[in-house]
Design a protein around this motif. Sequence first.
Motif, PDB file in Angstrom:
ATOM      1  N   ALA A   1     -21.836  38.764  63.465  1.00 54.86           N
ATOM      2  CA  ALA A   1     -22.965  38.757  64.408  1.00 54.86           C
ATOM      3  C   ALA A   1     -24.183  38.058  63.829  1.00 54.86           C
ATOM      4  CB  ALA A   1     -23.303  40.186  64.799  1.00 54.86           C
ATOM      5  N   ASP A   2     -23.978  37.189  62.874  1.00 62.29           N
ATOM      6  CA  ASP A   2     -25.122  36.502  62.263  1.00 62.29           C
ATOM      7  C   ASP A   2     -24.705  35.087  61.854  1.00 62.29           C
ATOM      8  OD1 ASP A   2     -27.649  36.111  61.290  1.00 62.29           O
ATOM      9  OD2 ASP A   2     -27.585  37.710  59.790  1.00 62.29           O
ATOM     10  N   MET A   3     -25.683  34.269  61.526  1.00 60.85           N
ATOM     11  CA  MET A   3     -25.435  32.932  60.971  1.00 60.85           C
ATOM     12  C   MET A   3     -26.284  32.842  59.718  1.00 60.85           C
ATOM     13  SD  MET A   3     -25.504  30.639  64.400  1.00 60.85           S
ATOM     14  CE  MET A   3     -24.770  31.299  65.895  1.00 60.85           C
ATOM     15  N   LEU A   4     -25.641  32.561  58.609  1.00 58.65           N
ATOM     16  CA  LEU A   4     -26.342  32.592  57.330  1.00 58.65           C
ATOM     17  C   LEU A   4     -26.448  31.192  56.758  1.00 58.65           C
ATOM     18  CD1 LEU A   4     -24.387  35.590  55.719  1.00 58.65           C
ATOM     19  CD2 LEU A   4     -26.333  35.685  57.269  1.00 58.65           C
ATOM     20  N   ILE A   5     -27.495  30.976  55.971  1.00 55.49           N
ATOM     21  CA  ILE A   5     -27.556  29.710  55.251  1.00 55.49           C
ATOM     22  C   ILE A   5     -26.626  29.875  54.058  1.00 55.49           C
ATOM     23  CG2 ILE A   5     -29.005  28.172  53.864  1.00 55.49           C
ATOM     24  CD1 ILE A   5     -31.248  28.641  55.814  1.00 55.49           C
ATOM     25  N   ALA A   6     -25.618  29.011  54.027  1.00 49.87           N
ATOM     26  CA  ALA A   6     -24.585  29.156  53.003  1.00 49.87           C
ATOM     27  C   ALA A   6     -25.194  28.991  51.617  1.00 49.87           C
ATOM     28  CB  ALA A   6     -23.493  28.120  53.239  1.00 49.87           C
ATOM     29  N   GLY A   7     -24.637  29.676  50.642  1.00 48.14           N
ATOM     30  CA  GLY A   7     -25.155  29.593  49.273  1.00 48.14           C
ATOM     31  C   GLY A   7     -25.713  30.920  48.848  1.00 48.14           C
ATOM     32  N   LEU A   8     -26.402  30.935  47.717  1.00 49.06           N
ATOM     33  CA  LEU A   8     -26.907  32.194  47.172  1.00 49.06           C
ATOM     34  C   LEU A   8     -28.019  32.776  48.030  1.00 49.06           C
ATOM     35  CD1 LEU A   8     -27.201  31.869  43.311  1.00 49.06           C
ATOM     36  CD2 LEU A   8     -25.676  33.327  44.653  1.00 49.06           C
ATOM     37  N   PRO A   9     -27.941  34.067  48.382  1.00 43.43           N
ATOM     38  CA  PRO A   9     -29.021  34.652  49.181  1.00 43.43           C
ATOM     39  C   PRO A   9     -30.294  34.874  48.364  1.00 43.43           C
ATOM     40  CG  PRO A   9     -27.347  36.291  48.707  1.00 43.43           C
ATOM     41  CD  PRO A   9     -26.866  35.010  48.103  1.00 43.43           C
ATOM     42  N   ASP A  10     -31.394  34.696  49.031  1.00 46.19           N
ATOM     43  CA  ASP A  10     -32.705  34.975  48.449  1.00 46.19           C
ATOM     44  C   ASP A  10     -32.975  36.450  48.726  1.00 46.19           C
ATOM     45  OD1 ASP A  10     -35.784  35.053  48.778  1.00 46.19           O
ATOM     46  OD2 ASP A  10     -35.376  33.122  47.845  1.00 46.19           O
TER      47      ASP A  10
ATOM     48  N   GLY B   1     -39.785  29.252  79.685  1.00 46.71           N
ATOM     49  CA  GLY B   1     -39.925  30.535  80.386  1.00 46.71           C
ATOM     50  C   GLY B   1     -38.646  31.351  80.401  1.00 46.71           C
ATOM     51  N   ALA B   2     -37.746  31.083  79.468  1.00 47.85           N
ATOM     52  CA  ALA B   2     -36.479  31.822  79.457  1.00 47.85           C
ATOM     53  C   ALA B   2     -36.735  33.292  79.145  1.00 47.85           C
ATOM     54  CB  ALA B   2     -35.540  31.233  78.406  1.00 47.85           C
ATOM     55  N   THR B   3     -35.936  34.173  79.785  1.00 51.10           N
ATOM     56  CA  THR B   3     -36.025  35.593  79.437  1.00 51.10           C
ATOM     57  C   THR B   3     -34.941  35.926  78.422  1.00 51.10           C
ATOM     58  OG1 THR B   3     -34.547  36.217  81.229  1.00 51.10           O
ATOM     59  CG2 THR B   3     -36.901  36.240  81.714  1.00 51.10           C
ATOM     60  N   ARG B   4     -33.946  35.030  78.356  1.00 49.16           N
ATOM     61  CA  ARG B   4     -32.832  35.293  77.429  1.00 49.16           C
ATOM     62  C   ARG B   4     -32.339  33.983  76.840  1.00 49.16           C
ATOM     63  NH1 ARG B   4     -27.538  39.031  77.816  1.00 49.16           N
ATOM     64  NH2 ARG B   4     -26.250  37.821  76.418  1.00 49.16           N
ATOM     65  N   LEU B   5     -32.088  34.010  75.539  1.00 43.44           N
ATOM     66  CA  LEU B   5     -31.493  32.851  74.869  1.00 43.44           C
ATOM     67  C   LEU B   5     -30.297  33.339  74.065  1.00 43.44           C
ATOM     68  CD1 LEU B   5     -31.539  29.882  73.700  1.00 43.44           C
ATOM     69  CD2 LEU B   5     -32.954  30.791  71.873  1.00 43.44           C
ATOM     70  N   ASP B   6     -29.167  32.699  74.281  1.00 42.56           N
ATOM     71  CA  ASP B   6     -27.963  33.013  73.498  1.00 42.56           C
ATOM     72  C   ASP B   6     -27.713  31.907  72.492  1.00 42.56           C
ATOM     73  OD1 ASP B   6     -27.218  34.696  76.116  1.00 42.56           O
ATOM     74  OD2 ASP B   6     -26.008  35.367  74.401  1.00 42.56           O
ATOM     75  N   ILE B   7     -27.594  32.271  71.221  1.00 42.58           N
ATOM     76  CA  ILE B   7     -27.225  31.293  70.192  1.00 42.58           C
ATOM     77  C   ILE B   7     -25.827  31.699  69.733  1.00 42.58           C
ATOM     78  CG2 ILE B   7     -27.888  30.230  67.995  1.00 42.58           C
ATOM     79  CD1 ILE B   7     -30.717  31.343  68.416  1.00 42.58           C
TER      80      ILE B   7
ATOM     81  N   PHE C   1     -30.044  36.565  71.644  1.00 43.44           N
ATOM     82  CA  PHE C   1     -28.739  37.107  71.262  1.00 43.44           C
ATOM     83  C   PHE C   1     -28.097  36.135  70.283  1.00 43.44           C
ATOM     84  CE2 PHE C   1     -27.824  40.635  74.215  1.00 43.44           C
ATOM     85  CZ  PHE C   1     -28.961  40.544  75.007  1.00 43.44           C
ATOM     86  N   ILE C   2     -27.621  36.640  69.148  1.00 41.11           N
ATOM     87  CA  ILE C   2     -26.877  35.786  68.215  1.00 41.11           C
ATOM     88  C   ILE C   2     -25.435  36.265  68.230  1.00 41.11           C
ATOM     89  CG2 ILE C   2     -26.609  35.096  65.795  1.00 41.11           C
ATOM     90  CD1 ILE C   2     -29.646  35.381  65.520  1.00 41.11           C
ATOM     91  N   GLN C   3     -24.536  35.353  68.491  1.00 46.29           N
ATOM     92  CA  GLN C   3     -23.100  35.681  68.621  1.00 46.29           C
ATOM     93  C   GLN C   3     -22.946  36.923  69.502  1.00 46.29           C
ATOM     94  OE1 GLN C   3     -21.573  33.142  67.679  1.00 46.29           O
ATOM     95  NE2 GLN C   3     -21.184  32.940  65.501  1.00 46.29           N
ATOM     96  N   ALA C   4     -23.652  36.894  70.637  1.00 45.81           N
ATOM     97  CA  ALA C   4     -23.556  37.922  71.691  1.00 45.81           C
ATOM     98  C   ALA C   4     -24.210  39.258  71.324  1.00 45.81           C
ATOM     99  CB  ALA C   4     -22.113  38.152  72.132  1.00 45.81           C
ATOM    100  N   LYS C   5     -24.806  39.393  70.132  1.00 45.18           N
ATOM    101  CA  LYS C   5     -25.467  40.664  69.778  1.00 45.18           C
ATOM    102  C   LYS C   5     -26.985  40.470  69.752  1.00 45.18           C
ATOM    103  CE  LYS C   5     -25.489  44.364  66.501  1.00 45.18           C
ATOM    104  NZ  LYS C   5     -25.758  44.530  65.109  1.00 45.18           N
ATOM    105  N   LYS C   6     -27.674  41.385  70.434  1.00 49.98           N
ATOM    106  CA  LYS C   6     -29.124  41.231  70.600  1.00 49.98           C
ATOM    107  C   LYS C   6     -29.876  41.358  69.272  1.00 49.98           C
ATOM    108  CE  LYS C   6     -32.855  43.001  73.453  1.00 49.98           C
ATOM    109  NZ  LYS C   6     -33.732  43.700  72.533  1.00 49.98           N
ATOM    110  N   VAL C   7     -30.872  40.490  69.116  1.00 47.63           N
ATOM    111  CA  VAL C   7     -31.740  40.562  67.939  1.00 47.63           C
ATOM    112  C   VAL C   7     -32.818  41.610  68.211  1.00 47.63           C
ATOM    113  CG1 VAL C   7     -33.467  39.301  66.584  1.00 47.63           C
ATOM    114  CG2 VAL C   7     -31.365  38.134  67.332  1.00 47.63           C
ATOM    115  N   GLU C   8     -32.980  42.556  67.300  1.00 50.45           N
ATOM    116  CA  GLU C   8     -34.042  43.558  67.440  1.00 50.45           C
ATOM    117  C   GLU C   8     -35.309  42.958  66.856  1.00 50.45           C
ATOM    118  OE1 GLU C   8     -33.917  46.216  69.101  1.00 50.45           O
ATOM    119  OE2 GLU C   8     -31.735  46.286  69.382  1.00 50.45           O
ATOM    120  N   THR C   9     -36.212  42.527  67.747  1.00 50.79           N
ATOM    121  CA  THR C   9     -37.412  41.857  67.239  1.00 50.79           C
ATOM    122  C   THR C   9     -38.343  42.864  66.565  1.00 50.79           C
ATOM    123  OG1 THR C   9     -38.210  42.021  69.482  1.00 50.79           O
ATOM    124  CG2 THR C   9     -37.509  39.859  68.745  1.00 50.79           C
ATOM    125  N   ARG C  10     -39.042  42.383  65.552  1.00 48.90           N
ATOM    126  CA  ARG C  10     -39.986  43.238  64.834  1.00 48.90           C
ATOM    127  C   ARG C  10     -41.383  42.816  65.236  1.00 48.90           C
ATOM    128  NH1 ARG C  10     -38.641  44.997  59.775  1.00 48.90           N
ATOM    129  NH2 ARG C  10     -36.427  45.176  59.490  1.00 48.90           N
TER     130      ARG C  10
END
Length: 365
Positions: free
Chosen positions: A220-229, A43-49, A253-262
């Motif tokens: 402000a993001d976490m990427l899977i290292a290696g070649l991007p798809d 029931g969290a209203t906010r999650l910080d990663i 929030f990822i690295q303190a910046k809010k994710v704009e959900t689609r």
Amino acid sequence: MAARYGALCRAHLRLEYLRANATTHDFLFGAIAELIDNARDAGATRLDIFTVDNDQLQGGFMLCFLDDGCGMNPREATHLIYFGKSSKRQSASKLIGCYGNGLKSGSMRLGKDFILLTKQEDTMTCVLFSQTFCEREGLDEVIVPIPSWSVSTRKPVLHDAAMFAVQMSIIFKYSPFTSEDELMQQFDAIYGKSGTLIIIYNLKLMLNGEPELDIKTHSADMLIAGLPDNLPEKWSLRAYTAVLYFDPRMKIFIQAKKVETRYLPYCFYRPRASFSERIFIAYCGNSYKMYPYFTFCFKAIAQNEIEKAKKDLKLAEQAVKEAKCQLKHLEESFLHEDNEPAHLALQDALENAKRTREKLEAKQR
Ligand SMILES: Nc1ncnc2c1ncn2[C@@H]1O[C@H](COP(=O)(O)OP(=O)(O)OP(=O)(O)O)[C@@H](O)[C@H]1O
Ligand SMILES: [Mg+2]
């Protein structure tokens, strides 16, 4: 060796199983989603990663998940270590979890160890789930320290002082925190009345010795290292979490910046790319279409949802008008009545209208 920890909790499984179970997650973000699902179920209203640098640990940083959900009491925290045991199964509500496995398989896919700190009512509980501890002490059974404290007194909830001392000595030796004060500071990070902080450390490395998650390329993001798809959802955690849920309820929030959900049905019905994504897609030499999965199946759902959100907004704006009239009437009536409740009602109506407008905008995005 295990006899030394006779009184401590056992996860009733072998270390080998823990390792094997973690391999169920081929896709790294799938493992992260297990922790996100749990915060949503709580029931969290906010999650910080977020990450915290620590050169002493494998990978050079810790991966943290902080939510303001319902947290756990000491008994519930003890249950989380068991595989295949989930209280959610009995729940009538629509929770995602049901197998009693995700936290362990997800976290152990990401790292070798995790420490979980959770707060509920007057109790704070810590769970150390550590492969490093079991390996170094030659334990093939998974032994899990789970000490608890009172929130108000900050004193341990003790049943057995000797057992508490053993648990703390393991935590100080095998977690990133070497004193009770440091541990208490982690509990302080749980800002809500209740909530949970999970810290995964000694992260898995790739063959080149680098961590699987790249936290350096984008701050402000976490990427899977290696070649991007060409699909950002496959390599950007921000893009992945933006479309994770059909009905996003929790702010991430990822690295303190809010994710704009689609709004997922809308994405598929009318695939569009944002400006930065267009640059990326153009760079990859693809067409400007964001998603290759184009379908009209979602058209009706998307349009109905938007119509409903528009109606909700009309009602919310009407409520604001009424609250303003009410207040104006009181102020002009010279009755010198207490206007405070009318002010509060107007404030509530304004906040509700703001939330409703945000919902509509998210669905139209
Ligand atoms: N962030 C959290 N907040 C509150 N409780 C949590 C949190 N994370 C885990 N739990 C508790 O730990 C239990 C075990 O979690 P786990 O993810 O292993 O299983 P599950 O969510 O019940 O089922 P599944 O395997 O389908 O995810 C949960 O049922 C829940 O009670
Ligand atoms: Mg789960």
